[in-house]
Design an enzyme around this catalytic site. Structure first.
Site, PDB file in Angstrom:
ATOM      1  N   PRO A  72     -12.987  -5.421  -4.255  1.00 34.41           N
ATOM      2  CA  PRO A  72     -12.545  -4.224  -3.973  1.00 34.41           C
ATOM      3  C   PRO A  72     -11.089  -4.580  -2.953  1.00 34.41           C
ATOM      4  O   PRO A  72     -10.989  -5.016  -2.008  1.00 34.41           O
ATOM      5  CB  PRO A  72     -13.338  -3.471  -2.851  1.00 34.41           C
ATOM      6  CG  PRO A  72     -14.469  -4.183  -3.241  1.00 34.41           C
ATOM      7  CD  PRO A  72     -14.276  -5.669  -3.543  1.00 34.41           C
ATOM      8  N   GLU A  73      -9.993  -4.150  -3.766  1.00 33.28           N
ATOM      9  CA  GLU A  73      -8.704  -4.083  -3.165  1.00 33.28           C
ATOM     10  C   GLU A  73      -8.577  -2.802  -2.784  1.00 33.28           C
ATOM     11  O   GLU A  73      -9.181  -1.916  -2.988  1.00 33.28           O
ATOM     12  CB  GLU A  73      -7.559  -4.685  -4.058  1.00 33.28           C
ATOM     13  CG  GLU A  73      -7.970  -6.378  -4.072  1.00 33.28           C
ATOM     14  CD  GLU A  73      -6.611  -7.191  -4.198  1.00 33.28           C
ATOM     15  OE1 GLU A  73      -5.683  -7.044  -3.187  1.00 33.28           O
ATOM     16  OE2 GLU A  73      -6.684  -8.114  -4.920  1.00 33.28           O
ATOM     17  N   HIS A  83     -29.680  -6.005  -2.841  1.00 35.81           N
ATOM     18  CA  HIS A  83     -28.472  -5.878  -2.192  1.00 35.81           C
ATOM     19  C   HIS A  83     -28.136  -4.463  -1.911  1.00 35.81           C
ATOM     20  O   HIS A  83     -27.106  -4.323  -1.457  1.00 35.81           O
ATOM     21  CB  HIS A  83     -27.359  -6.605  -3.041  1.00 35.81           C
ATOM     22  CG  HIS A  83     -27.576  -8.089  -3.227  1.00 35.81           C
ATOM     23  ND1 HIS A  83     -27.992  -8.944  -2.341  1.00 35.81           N
ATOM     24  CD2 HIS A  83     -27.503  -8.848  -4.347  1.00 35.81           C
ATOM     25  CE1 HIS A  83     -28.155 -10.068  -2.991  1.00 35.81           C
ATOM     26  NE2 HIS A  83     -27.801  -9.931  -4.327  1.00 35.81           N
ATOM     27  N   ARG A  88     -22.627 -10.349  -1.174  1.00 35.14           N
ATOM     28  CA  ARG A  88     -22.233 -11.331  -0.528  1.00 35.14           C
ATOM     29  C   ARG A  88     -22.206 -11.030   1.159  1.00 35.14           C
ATOM     30  O   ARG A  88     -21.891 -11.957   1.806  1.00 35.14           O
ATOM     31  CB  ARG A  88     -20.923 -11.790  -1.035  1.00 35.14           C
ATOM     32  CG  ARG A  88     -21.091 -12.720  -2.077  1.00 35.14           C
ATOM     33  CD  ARG A  88     -19.743 -13.058  -2.788  1.00 35.14           C
ATOM     34  NE  ARG A  88     -20.115 -12.729  -4.306  1.00 35.14           N
ATOM     35  CZ  ARG A  88     -18.956 -12.918  -5.152  1.00 35.14           C
ATOM     36  NH1 ARG A  88     -17.907 -13.317  -5.014  1.00 35.14           N
ATOM     37  NH2 ARG A  88     -19.242 -12.500  -6.273  1.00 35.14           N
ATOM     38  N   ARG A 100      10.194 -16.311  10.213  1.00 29.46           N
ATOM     39  CA  ARG A 100       8.793 -16.615   9.837  1.00 29.46           C
ATOM     40  C   ARG A 100       9.058 -17.906   8.676  1.00 29.46           C
ATOM     41  O   ARG A 100       9.811 -17.547   7.867  1.00 29.46           O
ATOM     42  CB  ARG A 100       8.238 -15.572   9.243  1.00 29.46           C
ATOM     43  CG  ARG A 100       8.031 -14.405  10.282  1.00 29.46           C
ATOM     44  CD  ARG A 100       7.078 -14.714  11.405  1.00 29.46           C
ATOM     45  NE  ARG A 100       5.815 -14.991  11.090  1.00 29.46           N
ATOM     46  CZ  ARG A 100       4.732 -14.175  11.245  1.00 29.46           C
ATOM     47  NH1 ARG A 100       5.096 -13.015  11.206  1.00 29.46           N
ATOM     48  NH2 ARG A 100       3.755 -14.482  10.938  1.00 29.46           N
TER      49      ARG A 100
END
Length: 271
Positions: free
Chosen positions: A2-3, A91, A110, A152
DNA sequence: ATCGCCTCCTGCGCGC
DNA sequence: TGCGCGCAGGAGGCGA
């Protein structure tokens, strides 16, 4: 997996089933996540009414009158609205039951995700207080990115994947937005021009928005949805396409490890 | 302060 | 067909 678009789609999908509902029971079958489920969670949320649901970065927040809690899907997590007739699958770690016999079921193979009680000031929680701007708000603009990027020295891809710079840009969208903006993932952050920052901001917004639109059409049925098809797959320019042809110039897509992550780019289209 | 590496965990796909 | 290995990924934590 999932983004941000998937998280937003999930949030939109579950929200109407939860607003105004009372949490009648909480069943925790597994408490070992990225952070373990606190022992106070159950008693804090049980018998409370869900007043609203919101999203910050990839966290979904649930607001009750006595405080808030949040869920992160990690990389393999999913949330479903279901009922007690549905068998518990592997799960399925947590059930949050409502008084209407609906269940918000949290599955996470996970266990990179988490379910955390936040208290009355969720924005002050250590996981939320250092987050950068949401990419789909006015706060995220070229000017901001340009200023933030000065001095940076890390690869630009790592920079945009850093949550204190901007939230919600995971590996797939980082690769895709760098392709669209014509910037190589390995470019040093401080070397970006203001114009390139503008292109990058536009690309990130475009990629995230179109993905939310696609997710919205594919995942709209959350009640009986049984999985997330590769709906975004066919629209990817570079991600996972090493040795394949660039869709723009037909050159071979390159694969390089940058910051321990697979980075895909076109040598010709990205400088 | 900044950056890069390591780690958590399971499922999957590949090669033998 | 079966086994074992390596990889994938979000993001905090830590060492340099």
């Amino acid at each position: 997996m999932p983004e941000l678009p998937e998280v937003e789609t999930t949030k939109r999908g579950i929200e109407p089933h939860l607003i105004g509902k009372k949490i009648s029971d909480v069943v925790i079958r597994e408490k070992r996540f990225r952070w373990p489920i606190q022992s106070c969670l159950k008693k804090n949320i049980q018998n409370q009414i869900i007043l609203s649901v919101s999203r910050r970065s990839k966290y979904i927040l649930f607001h009750l009158s006595n405080g808030s809690f949040m869920i992160h899907l990690g990389m393999s997590g999913s949330l479903r609205i279901t009922d007690n007739k549905q068998p518990i699958k592997k799960h399925d770690h947590v059930d949050i039951k409502t008084n209407e016999n609906k269940i918000l079921r949290f599955n996470d193979p996970r266990r990179f995700g988490c379910l955390l009680w936040l208290g009355r000031q969720p924005q002050k929680h250590f996981l939320l207080c250092t987050l950068g701007p949401e990419p789909l708000t006015d706060e995220f603009k070229a000017d901001y990115l340009f200023k933030k990027s000065r001095g940076r020295n890390l690869p630009i891809k790592n920079f945009i994947m850093n949550n204190s710079v901007v939230v919600g840009v995971g590996n797939i969208y980082a690769n895709e937005s760098l392709f669209i903006s014509g910037i190589r993932p390995s470019r040093k952050t401080h070397k970006l021009t203001k114009k390139e920052c503008q292109k990058l901001v536009d690309a990130i917004v475009k990629v995230l928005k179109s993905s939310i639109d696609m997710g919205g059409t594919t995942l709209k049925d959350f009640v009986n949805s049984d999985g997330n098809p590769g709906y975004f797959q066919q629209s990817l320019f570079v991600y996972g396409r090493d040795n394949e042809q660039c869709k723009v110039c037909m050159s071979k897509i390159q694969l390089e490890r940058i910051g321990q992550r697979s980075s895909y780019f076109c040598k010709k289209c990205q400088k």
